[in-house]
Each structure stands twice: as structure tokens, then as C-alpha cells.
Design a protein around this motif. Structure first.
Motif, PDB file in Angstrom:
ATOM      1  N   THR A  99       0.852  -1.186   0.000  1.00 39.26           N
ATOM      2  CA  THR A  99       0.000   0.000   0.000  1.00 39.26           C
ATOM      3  C   THR A  99       0.892   1.242   0.000  1.00 39.26           C
ATOM      4  OG1 THR A  99      -0.167  -0.037   2.418  1.00 39.26           O
ATOM      5  CG2 THR A  99      -1.983  -1.039   1.186  1.00 39.26           C
ATOM      6  N   ARG A 146       4.556   0.642   1.692  1.00 42.56           N
ATOM      7  CA  ARG A 146       4.443  -0.360   2.753  1.00 42.56           C
ATOM      8  C   ARG A 146       4.186  -1.723   2.114  1.00 42.56           C
ATOM      9  NH1 ARG A 146      -0.109  -1.022   7.310  1.00 42.56           N
ATOM     10  NH2 ARG A 146       0.902  -2.706   8.424  1.00 42.56           N
ATOM     11  N   ARG A 164       3.375  -5.341   2.287  1.00 40.90           N
ATOM     12  CA  ARG A 164       2.643  -6.095   3.300  1.00 40.90           C
ATOM     13  C   ARG A 164       2.945  -7.583   3.266  1.00 40.90           C
ATOM     14  NH1 ARG A 164      -1.796  -2.504   4.052  1.00 40.90           N
ATOM     15  NH2 ARG A 164      -2.789  -3.892   5.528  1.00 40.90           N
ATOM     16  N   LYS A 165       3.150  -8.136   2.063  1.00 40.84           N
ATOM     17  CA  LYS A 165       3.351  -9.584   1.958  1.00 40.84           C
ATOM     18  C   LYS A 165       3.897  -9.904   0.582  1.00 40.84           C
ATOM     19  CE  LYS A 165       2.372 -14.009   2.981  1.00 40.84           C
ATOM     20  NZ  LYS A 165       3.212 -14.752   3.843  1.00 40.84           N
TER      21      LYS A 165
END
Length: 150
Positions: A96, A134, A136-137
Motif C-alpha cells: 500500500t 508499505r 505487506r506480503k
């Protein structure tokens, strides 16, 4: 394409099957190599700011993992689930970044985790120069093969 394989069960006492000391047992055994593609799908809920993903090999294919990702998102009580994307036999990164004050979800793929993450960071920079990306995964899935007798 069928592959012929022979079992190594003719082993002298104390030898482990498959070692150099073993020989074929003489019984012909025919196997074929079966390849199962691995599929993944990711859904995102803006209200919860969560990614929901599913992966599977030979599990009903791409339609199945798409449905599973959306089902997971909806079962968590989210009403704003969106399918972000799908991938096959590769890696995917979910990230994000703030674009004009709103979180923008990103989904990128690559042949390995490093390339996928690098692509996500480049996309973040393209969408919002100077904003923090960011990650996240990152999830990698690859095909699997089985030897199936016939």
C-alpha cells in the motif's frame, strides 16, 4: 509424456533402497510425470485495510482461488472486497502507498520474490513519488509435479 521408471528394491542386506548398492527389482513399472500449475488470487478490503489471498495447485484452477480469496474477505465481514489480481507459478507482492491522502493497494508479480518486491516499490514510487511504500506480503507459488503410475 510417459516416463519409464524402475524401482530399486533388489538391495543387499543392510542397504537402503535407492543407494548405489541396489539394483532394479526386474518388474517394469511405468509412471508419467503430471504437472500441476499453482495459482494464486488476492482480494483487498479498503475499510479493513487487509489483503486476503489464496493459493492452490490442482485445486480447481484459477476460478477456485479467485472465489476463495473473495469468500475469505467477505466472511471477515467486509462489504467492499475487490479482487486485485491473480498469478500463476510465480511470486506476488501486496503493498500500500498513500496517494493524495488515501491508501492505494498494489499487487505486483515477478519470477522471484526479489523481483516482485522491486516491482511493487517501483509502482509505489510511480504513483506517489516520495511517499513510503508499505510492502505487506510477498507470496511465491510454483508448480508441482507428481509421478503417477499408469
Amino acid at each position: 509424456m510417459p516416463v519409464v521408471a524402475s524401482a530399486q528394491t533388489a538391495c543387499p542386506g543392510g542397504a537402503t533402497a535407492g543407494s548405489r548398492l541396489c539394483g532394479p527389482d526386474g518388474a517394469p513399472q511405468n509412471f508419467q510425470v503430471v504437472r500441476y500449475d499453482a495459482h494464486g488470487a488476492v482480494a483487498y478490503s479498503t475499510s479493513s485495510d487487509l489483503f486476503y489471498y489464496t493459493t492452490g495447485a490442482n485445486s480447481g484452477g484459477m476460478p477456485s482461488v479467485r472465489a476463495d480469496a473473495m469468500t475469505q474477505c467477505l466472511q471477515d465481514g467486509n462489504q467492499d472486497c475487490n479482487l486485485l489480481g491473480t498469478w500463476t507459478n510465480s511470486c506476488a507482492t501486496f503493498a500500500t502507498v498513500l496517494v493524495d491522502g488515501a491508501k492505494q493497494p498494489l499487487f505486483t508479480t515477478g519470477s522471484n520474490s526479489r523481483k516482485s518486491r522491486r516491482t511493487a516499490k517501483a509502482e509505489c514510487e510511480r504513483l506517489a513519488p516520495g511517499e513510503k511504500c508499505r510492502v505487506r506480503k510477498t507470496e511465491c507459488i510454483f508448480f508441482r509435479t507428481d509421478l503417477v503410475p499408469y
